[in-house]
Scaffold this motif. Sequence first.
Motif, mmCIF file in Angstrom:
data_model
loop_
_atom_site.group_PDB
_atom_site.id
_atom_site.type_symbol
_atom_site.label_atom_id
_atom_site.label_comp_id
_atom_site.label_asym_id
_atom_site.label_seq_id
_atom_site.Cartn_x
_atom_site.Cartn_y
_atom_site.Cartn_z
ATOM 1 N N LEU A 162 0.829 -1.206 0.000
ATOM 2 C CA LEU A 162 0.000 0.000 0.000
ATOM 3 C C LEU A 162 0.861 1.252 0.000
ATOM 4 C CD1 LEU A 162 -2.907 -0.958 2.452
ATOM 5 C CD2 LEU A 162 -3.008 -0.775 -0.044
ATOM 6 N N TYR A 163 1.963 1.215 0.744
ATOM 7 C CA TYR A 163 2.876 2.363 0.728
ATOM 8 C C TYR A 163 3.488 2.532 -0.661
ATOM 9 C CZ TYR A 163 6.599 5.570 1.994
ATOM 10 O OH TYR A 163 7.433 6.665 2.050
ATOM 11 N N TRP A 164 3.888 1.423 -1.262
ATOM 12 C CA TRP A 164 4.455 1.474 -2.616
ATOM 13 C C TRP A 164 3.434 2.019 -3.604
ATOM 14 C CZ3 TRP A 164 2.741 -1.824 -6.698
ATOM 15 C CH2 TRP A 164 3.489 -1.721 -7.874
ATOM 16 N N ALA A 165 2.192 1.531 -3.531
ATOM 17 C CA ALA A 165 1.146 2.008 -4.444
ATOM 18 C C ALA A 165 0.855 3.489 -4.223
ATOM 19 C CB ALA A 165 -0.126 1.192 -4.256
ATOM 20 N N SER A 166 0.803 3.911 -2.948
ATOM 21 C CA SER A 166 0.537 5.325 -2.669
ATOM 22 C C SER A 166 1.643 6.202 -3.237
ATOM 23 C CB SER A 166 0.391 5.556 -1.165
ATOM 24 O OG SER A 166 1.627 5.420 -0.496
ATOM 25 N N SER A 167 2.877 5.692 -3.240
ATOM 26 C CA SER A 167 4.007 6.472 -3.750
ATOM 27 C C SER A 167 3.879 6.735 -5.239
ATOM 28 C CB SER A 167 5.331 5.748 -3.454
ATOM 29 O OG SER A 167 5.539 5.630 -2.076
ATOM 30 N N TRP A 168 3.616 5.670 -6.020
ATOM 31 C CA TRP A 168 3.601 5.909 -7.464
ATOM 32 C C TRP A 168 2.307 6.572 -7.925
ATOM 33 C CZ3 TRP A 168 -0.031 3.577 -10.508
ATOM 34 C CH2 TRP A 168 -0.532 2.343 -10.134
ATOM 35 N N ILE A 169 1.201 6.315 -7.238
ATOM 36 C CA ILE A 169 -0.025 7.051 -7.591
ATOM 37 C C ILE A 169 0.142 8.527 -7.233
ATOM 38 C CG2 ILE A 169 -2.498 7.298 -7.113
ATOM 39 C CD1 ILE A 169 -2.566 4.281 -6.552
ATOM 40 N N GLY A 170 0.765 8.786 -6.074
ATOM 41 C CA GLY A 170 1.002 10.161 -5.661
ATOM 42 C C GLY A 170 1.931 10.913 -6.590
ATOM 43 N N ASN A 171 2.795 10.191 -7.291
ATOM 44 C CA ASN A 171 3.670 10.859 -8.259
ATOM 45 C C ASN A 171 2.866 11.599 -9.326
ATOM 46 O OD1 ASN A 171 5.981 10.013 -6.998
ATOM 47 N ND2 ASN A 171 6.368 8.297 -8.372
ATOM 48 N N ASN A 172 1.652 11.103 -9.601
ATOM 49 C CA ASN A 172 0.797 11.796 -10.566
ATOM 50 C C ASN A 172 0.421 13.188 -10.071
ATOM 51 O OD1 ASN A 172 0.130 8.784 -11.483
ATOM 52 N ND2 ASN A 172 -0.464 10.183 -13.117
ATOM 53 N N ALA A 173 0.145 13.307 -8.773
ATOM 54 C CA ALA A 173 -0.191 14.616 -8.217
ATOM 55 C C ALA A 173 0.986 15.573 -8.343
ATOM 56 C CB ALA A 173 -0.605 14.475 -6.747
ATOM 57 N N ILE A 174 2.196 15.061 -8.157
ATOM 58 C CA ILE A 174 3.390 15.895 -8.318
ATOM 59 C C ILE A 174 3.528 16.342 -9.772
ATOM 60 C CG2 ILE A 174 5.878 16.006 -8.001
ATOM 61 C CD1 ILE A 174 5.604 13.785 -5.906
ATOM 62 N N ALA A 175 3.253 15.430 -10.707
ATOM 63 C CA ALA A 175 3.315 15.782 -12.127
ATOM 64 C C ALA A 175 2.268 16.836 -12.473
ATOM 65 C CB ALA A 175 3.120 14.534 -12.987
ATOM 66 N N VAL A 176 1.081 16.730 -11.883
ATOM 67 C CA VAL A 176 0.027 17.732 -12.098
ATOM 68 C C VAL A 176 0.521 19.101 -11.661
ATOM 69 C CG1 VAL A 176 -2.258 18.507 -11.344
ATOM 70 C CG2 VAL A 176 -1.892 16.115 -11.924
ATOM 71 N N ALA A 177 1.125 19.178 -10.472
ATOM 72 C CA ALA A 177 1.613 20.452 -9.947
ATOM 73 C C ALA A 177 2.751 21.000 -10.799
ATOM 74 C CB ALA A 177 2.065 20.287 -8.507
ATOM 75 N N ALA A 178 3.693 20.130 -11.164
ATOM 76 C CA ALA A 178 4.856 20.580 -11.934
ATOM 77 C C ALA A 178 4.446 21.161 -13.284
ATOM 78 C CB ALA A 178 5.823 19.412 -12.139
ATOM 79 N N PHE A 179 3.600 20.444 -14.016
ATOM 80 C CA PHE A 179 3.214 20.962 -15.334
ATOM 81 C C PHE A 179 2.235 22.129 -15.208
ATOM 82 C CE2 PHE A 179 1.065 21.035 -19.473
ATOM 83 C CZ PHE A 179 2.192 21.161 -20.280
ATOM 84 N N GLY A 180 1.480 22.181 -14.114
ATOM 85 C CA GLY A 180 0.584 23.317 -13.900
ATOM 86 C C GLY A 180 1.337 24.631 -13.883
ATOM 87 N N TYR A 181 2.536 24.615 -13.315
ATOM 88 C CA TYR A 181 3.375 25.822 -13.315
ATOM 89 C C TYR A 181 4.142 25.959 -14.626
ATOM 90 C CZ TYR A 181 2.554 27.071 -8.451
ATOM 91 O OH TYR A 181 1.973 27.495 -7.281
ATOM 92 N N LEU A 182 4.645 24.841 -15.138
ATOM 93 C CA LEU A 182 5.452 24.886 -16.350
ATOM 94 C C LEU A 182 4.662 25.412 -17.547
ATOM 95 C CD1 LEU A 182 8.218 24.174 -17.559
ATOM 96 C CD2 LEU A 182 7.339 21.876 -18.015
ATOM 97 N N VAL A 183 3.384 25.058 -17.623
ATOM 98 C CA VAL A 183 2.585 25.448 -18.779
ATOM 99 C C VAL A 183 2.408 26.967 -18.860
ATOM 100 C CG1 VAL A 183 0.289 25.366 -17.692
ATOM 101 C CG2 VAL A 183 0.534 24.777 -20.120
ATOM 102 N N THR A 184 2.512 27.666 -17.719
ATOM 103 C CA THR A 184 2.390 29.128 -17.750
ATOM 104 C C THR A 184 3.583 29.784 -18.435
ATOM 105 O OG1 THR A 184 3.463 29.414 -15.583
ATOM 106 C CG2 THR A 184 1.071 29.098 -15.588
ATOM 107 N N LEU A 185 4.672 29.029 -18.622
ATOM 108 C CA LEU A 185 5.872 29.564 -19.287
ATOM 109 C C LEU A 185 5.935 29.187 -20.763
ATOM 110 C CD1 LEU A 185 8.424 28.497 -16.517
ATOM 111 C CD2 LEU A 185 7.269 30.702 -16.737
#
Length: 426
Positions: free
Chosen positions: A88-111
């Motif tokens: 469950l910890y392993w699954a939460s880690s890689w699923i949570g990586n999607n949230a990080i990708a959402v945040a990263a591109f959310g800022y990147l797209v403004t540039l």
Amino acid sequence: MQTRKIGPVLATFVVANNMIGSGFFLLPASLAASGAITAFSWIAGTLLALVLGGAFARLARDYPDLSSADDYVRPALGRDASFLASTLYWASSWIGNNAIAVAAFGYLVTLLPLDGNDPHVQVAGQIVLIWAMFAINLLGPKPVAKFQSLCVVFGLAPVAMVLMFGWGSFDRGIYEAAWNVSGQSDAAVVFGSLAPVFWAFVGLETGAMIAGLVRDPDRDVPVATLGGVLIAGIVYIVSSVLVMGIVPAAELEASSAPFALVAAKIFGPWAAVAIAAAAALKATGTLGGWMLVTGETGARAAQHGFLPAIFGRLNRRGAAAWGLLIIASAMSVIAVITLAPRVSEQFGTIINVVVNLVVLAYAAAGLSLVVGTRERRPSGRDRLLGIGALVACVLLFASTSVATMLGSVGVAVLAWVLYRIFGRRR
């Protein structure tokens, strides 16, 4: 050659850095739908994180070579419980990586010369980032660590400027108008926001995971864990109050880059570009680092017989290449499945699922302290810490929707059934 140990100060900042990531940069937009009253959710989330951090710090004293959930769960609760906590910890880690990708591109797209309001542009950008970090991780742990360090230094400095100099632009009228815009009672908003807020504290357990790298684990792990949580909590509370008093809640909620929006209000349009670049860099570094963690935890789980052997295969550079390939593919699918009109909605959906999964894994730490082992009988303090951790997990789990809770339990039950059918045969 003897490995050089780190002291409590550096260890504290390692823990704090592992928490201050995508939640810091994008949660203001997700929480704006509820209002400024979520500052109390941040305070409550900090307290719950301190309780859970105390439980992990205590476990690190008994298991100084702790590197995965299996190290402390199996001796106390058995192999089945260890399987659930680890996977469950392993699954939460890689699923949570999607949230990080959402945040990263959310800022990147403004540039970039792209339409940031188009969900299809967002999801395409997230998938590109996922595979870019996959490629970096194939080079091995050392290049990933160097890349993450670079992102930390250049990523947080401009944001610190906003937190220091933004108070001159704070408008009490804007803050009061945004106090509770949800239509629910204050208590319901504070409690219902606990799960998304706690996403920002996932990583508190890393203080225990680096016990073997600090000079005096008995002293330094509790200091690093609790100190790191406090630093992160103070940063979150201060930034939450600040942004809600500078930009109206409706504008924050609609933004894919809330801190860039705040910076533009404080310093002018030029600052939005600097903050967006810094936030995108920091979140991208966090994505690369957590993908490394995901690959490593998956490899350890495979070595313990909890995942198929392919996840444990390392390339000549020490990277879990095949496991990361599967993870990156699954993350791409999740990016498409969670596609939403607003970035804040997609982010919120992902982090609620992740928090439930990681809380189920954290509960095993609390239960391990309460039960103990034949060799390590729990003291009254151990049981108190364990019960506190379990209560914290129950509160966090109950703060999400019924559908999310049932889905998380369903994932756990399905994983356990598959393990009972196939795992014993290997």
